[in-house]
Design a protein around this motif. Structure first.
Motif, PDB file in Angstrom:
ATOM      1  N   LYS A 137       0.811  -1.221   0.000  1.00  0.00           N
ATOM      2  CA  LYS A 137       0.000   0.000   0.000  1.00  0.00           C
ATOM      3  C   LYS A 137       0.847   1.275   0.000  1.00  0.00           C
ATOM      4  N   PHE A 140       3.623   3.911  -3.517  1.00  0.00           N
ATOM      5  CA  PHE A 140       3.717   5.279  -4.067  1.00  0.00           C
ATOM      6  C   PHE A 140       3.412   6.327  -2.996  1.00  0.00           C
ATOM      7  N   ALA A 141       3.550   5.944  -1.721  1.00  0.00           N
ATOM      8  CA  ALA A 141       3.356   6.899  -0.621  1.00  0.00           C
ATOM      9  C   ALA A 141       4.557   7.848  -0.562  1.00  0.00           C
ATOM     10  N   ALA A 359       9.130   7.751  -6.107  1.00  0.00           N
ATOM     11  CA  ALA A 359       9.112   6.406  -5.525  1.00  0.00           C
ATOM     12  C   ALA A 359       9.569   5.353  -6.538  1.00  0.00           C
TER      13      ALA A 359
ATOM     14  N   ASN B 115      -1.739   9.454   4.367  1.00  0.00           N
ATOM     15  CA  ASN B 115      -1.011   8.413   3.643  1.00  0.00           C
ATOM     16  C   ASN B 115      -1.973   7.338   3.172  1.00  0.00           C
ATOM     17  N   PRO B 116      -1.616   6.600   2.124  1.00  0.00           N
ATOM     18  CA  PRO B 116      -2.487   5.521   1.672  1.00  0.00           C
ATOM     19  C   PRO B 116      -2.503   4.348   2.651  1.00  0.00           C
ATOM     20  N   HIS B 117      -3.689   3.801   2.876  1.00  0.00           N
ATOM     21  CA  HIS B 117      -3.826   2.579   3.664  1.00  0.00           C
ATOM     22  C   HIS B 117      -4.548   1.503   2.875  1.00  0.00           C
ATOM     23  N   GLU B 118      -4.585   1.714   1.565  1.00  0.00           N
ATOM     24  CA  GLU B 118      -5.096   0.696   0.655  1.00  0.00           C
ATOM     25  C   GLU B 118      -4.155   0.687  -0.549  1.00  0.00           C
ATOM     26  N   PRO B 120      -2.712   1.197  -4.315  1.00  0.00           N
ATOM     27  CA  PRO B 120      -2.879   2.373  -5.183  1.00  0.00           C
ATOM     28  C   PRO B 120      -4.096   2.246  -6.100  1.00  0.00           C
ATOM     29  N   LYS B 315      -2.908  14.204  -4.034  1.00  0.00           N
ATOM     30  CA  LYS B 315      -4.062  13.926  -3.181  1.00  0.00           C
ATOM     31  C   LYS B 315      -5.139  13.164  -3.956  1.00  0.00           C
ATOM     32  N   THR B 319      -1.020   9.214  -4.398  1.00  0.00           N
ATOM     33  CA  THR B 319       0.290   8.658  -4.741  1.00  0.00           C
ATOM     34  C   THR B 319       1.337   9.761  -4.554  1.00  0.00           C
ATOM     35  N   PRO B 320       1.508  10.245  -3.322  1.00  0.00           N
ATOM     36  CA  PRO B 320       2.384  11.404  -3.131  1.00  0.00           C
ATOM     37  C   PRO B 320       3.866  11.118  -3.354  1.00  0.00           C
ATOM     38  N   GLY B 321       4.217   9.857  -3.565  1.00  0.00           N
ATOM     39  CA  GLY B 321       5.612   9.555  -3.894  1.00  0.00           C
ATOM     40  C   GLY B 321       5.937   9.704  -5.376  1.00  0.00           C
TER      41      GLY B 321
END
Lengths: 464, 464
Positions: A137, A140-141, A359, B115-118, B120, B315, B319-321
């Motif tokens: 998950k 791409f954070a 990333a 942050n993502p918790h699932e 992408p 946002k 995918t902020p990376g």
């Protein structure tokens, strides 16, 4: 609203906007405008005089004017204007007719910049595709310097340099451009001085100005292209905070020898002790894997512990649009200095617009680090061009590394000679753009077909 | 050489380096050290007092000390130290035990950051893979703002906002972090003032300081979270060069209404006329596609022509990376102003470490612009949490947009309450970190399972 400018080509757009900016700084007649502009700018450097004498800028200005694109005000800050001023030699070429009227011609032989003229290196797209598949998950954070990527770099440097860099001391950045910006941002206060060697890469002066610091230019030895240690010694003051060294050097191809680097270290140590604070050595090693004739590379960081090793994969892979590089602090730097630099670099990286690599590139770095353009082929092109140009009567030395040849211009005005070559469908970079008036720069990234086609034109131009 | 630090986890490394930096600034006893530090810093803000009373920092310092990681010198520049100072509230949380001792626990319910918790968003990796295949030799060459990507953004804004932005006026950047840096760099001289509204995003103050400019903080209305126009009016001086507005706002979720934005425009016009130079409005619209209840979005740029529209895909895609965003100058900005800003932004982008997005992301932008996380699902999580928390006795308003809920802390010290929640395996952001003491922030990017698991813990914490 602006009329249909969006349909114009990119080069012209940029030409217009830069010309507009120049006009906004000093409105007036074309030639007079530029003279005024130069007087108002930083202390005039030897190479600027050549520009004033030239009419190409007024051509550029007329072109922009014909598009009705003139701002009536100055640029929004004097700060950004000072950075533009330092960029004029490059922008004058990159946005002007010598380059833009020729670069799209059929069968042009384009030696102007270190741009790719062949398809990307095999394996590059495969690596991007492979690592685009998310494995978790957080794929791409937000990424800082990822531990895996730090490890790849540390292993790579160990294998290649034989030095045990600490993964903690590796800072992944958006290429060397960002690495330089971040390094300067981490160490400079307003008014500090930073020395760089001339001829320089295009943007050292601007990056120093951007930090509200003072650029100090020191010429290399005119004969050997080696660093001029006496001149460097004399240029250091109690405000000197850093010196930028680029080995192998763009544009001279010079790799600084061990003796020079030891001498530089002695000078920096002496002045650091006198000043009571370290002068940092920023070692721009972008071309450190583009070296010919089986030579080894000696890093300028080897002899001076207060060094930043700066690298980009953009040259080795010739994919400068996918930006990944790094700063590495060498293990012989005292631990307390690294401990103080560590958060400074991290924070500088944040306020450089979050200058961490994407990333995807960090995930792929283990694969990317193993790839390279064909250095043997590059060396073959170097040998081929040096041999052919020499036989024609050009004075050209054989560079030890980098993408570049730097022949002497057969006539004093290198811009005029570049125009002669352009008439032969050959684009080169006039030496004055890289602070080497009387020379011209050729990029070896041109492909074989371009070189083959260009030979007759080079032979013709030297005789007319 | 530093011993085996490379094996430690990333959070601890960062904790150590920041703690080391704090110590280096004001060595001494733990608590005394921090008091000294606060006195030396920018004028103490209301929220800093809360920090001093807290013992968590000394815990952090003790941890760092036990690792023997103390630099003996200050950070390498006072400039970077000032930027670190402004980052202490965030770093204290992000590098401290409240976050780091809990974030890796099994079944933790992590509401701390956006942050993502699932996994992408579907289609994202496909787009990267598709556009990784080079279509020409220039595929991964140096990119500025690519005309195709500018066109995608202009079309997108036209479809979504109904405004005809010029492709020429779109500047592609490495996300909004870079867009803000570039915008500030284009317009500021040293000593200029920039106003931002508090509660702010984490880094406005630091980005302003990085430009050697002066941050000026203005609180929003404590009841409505709307901009405080009277306070803004009073804060503007003849040195004010810009104001940053963030709508919808992180962390309040407030979307500023048309009437407020018109009032703001009037104030900016009045002071610009008085000052004889424009005050620029930097409109941070990172969350402008994360809006609930079918509301329309009114851009703060709509009523004031001297505006920078700043956006990131980080946002919308979560995918902020993979960093891509932009600055757009609106078509109602006078042409001569756009013409003057155009080269300024371009040059600022260069000296922000070449802050253009990677080639791959620009190629893929036509596909990426069509993708989004599931906003309905986000709204469902908002409604679910607001309903459940309210039923438990929490005071929580329903945000109009963004990723965030901002409930009131049931006890005065929000850090202490966050520790209570951490004991329930729930991580939230104490309000003091985002200049909202007495509140705590929850990110709706937490997944359904986390929310389900967390409800009992939220219910328990409010009653102990």
């Amino acid at each position: 609203m602006v009329s249909g400018n969006s349909k114009r080509d990119d080069g012209l757009q940029l030409a217009d906007m830069i010309a507009g900016a120049i006009m906004s700084f000093a409105p007036g007649e074309d030639t007079g405008c530029y003279s005024t502009f130069v007087k108002k700018s930083e202390p005039a450097y030897f190479f600027k005089q050549a520009l004033i004498q030239d009419i190409a800028l007024s051509t550029l200005l007329r072109r922009a004017r014909s598009h009705g694109q003139f701002p009536m005000n100055n640029l929004p800050s004097t700060h950004i204007q000072s950075i533009l001023n330092a960029s004029i030699p490059l922008f004058r070429f990159a946005t002007g007719p010598l380059y833009n009227d020729n670069v799209s011609k059929p069968n042009v032989c384009d030696f102007a910049f270190g741009n790719p003229h062949e398809m990307p290196v095999a394996g590059f797209a495969d690596a991007l595709q492979k690592w685009s598949v998310p494995q978790n998950k957080d794929w791409f954070a937000y990424k800082r310097s990822e531990p895996e990527a730090q490890h790849v770099v540390a292993q790579s440097l160990r294998a290649w340099r034989g030095i045990e860099f600490e993964p903690n001391d590796i800072f992944l950045t958006n290429g060397a451009f960002a690495a330089l910006t971040v390094a300067l941002g981490a160490i400079l206060d307003a008014g500090d001085e930073v020395i760089f060697n001339s001829p320089p890469w295009f943007f050292y002066e601007q990056l120093i100005l951007a930090q509200h610091a003072k650029p100090v230019r020191v010429r290399v030895n005119a004969e050997t292209f080696d660093l001029d240690l006496d001149a460097l010694d004399a240029a250091i003051t109690n405000k000197t905070r850093a010196i930028i060294v680029n080995s192998p050097n763009n544009p001279t191809g010079k790799m600084y020898p061990v003796q020079t680097l030891r001498g530089l270290a002695d000078i920096l140590e002496k002045h650091s002790a006198r000043n009571g604070r370290e002068i940092f050595l920023l070692s721009d090693e972008a071309y450190s894997r583009i070296i010919f004739d089986g030579r080894g590379f000696t890093s300028p960081t080897s002899f001076y512990p207060y060094s930043f090793l700066i690298y980009t994969y953009g040259k080795t892979l010739l994919t400068p649009g996918q930006r990944i590089g790094y700063i590495a602090l060498p293990p012989n730097m005292p631990q307390e200095t690294r401990a103080a630099l560590n958060p400074a670099i991290f924070i500088s990286q944040l306020v450089t617009g979050y200058a961490f690599p994407n990333a995807l590139l960090q995930h792929a770095l283990g694969d990317l680090d193993k790839l390279s353009i064909d250095i043997e082929h590059l060396q073959h092109k170097r040998d081929w061009l040096v041999r052919e140009l020499s036989a024609m009567g050009y004075q050209v030395h054989s560079p030890e590394g980098t993408f570049y040849l730097l022949p002497r211009s057969p006539i004093a005005n290198d811009w005029t000679f570049a125009e002669k070559l352009a008439a032969q469908n050959i684009i080169v970079l006039p030496g004055q753009v890289v602070e080497m008036p009387g020379y011209f720069r050729l990029s070896l990234t041109a492909n074989d077909a371009m070189i083959t086609r260009a030979l007759a034109g080079f032979a013709h131009a030297i005789h007319v």
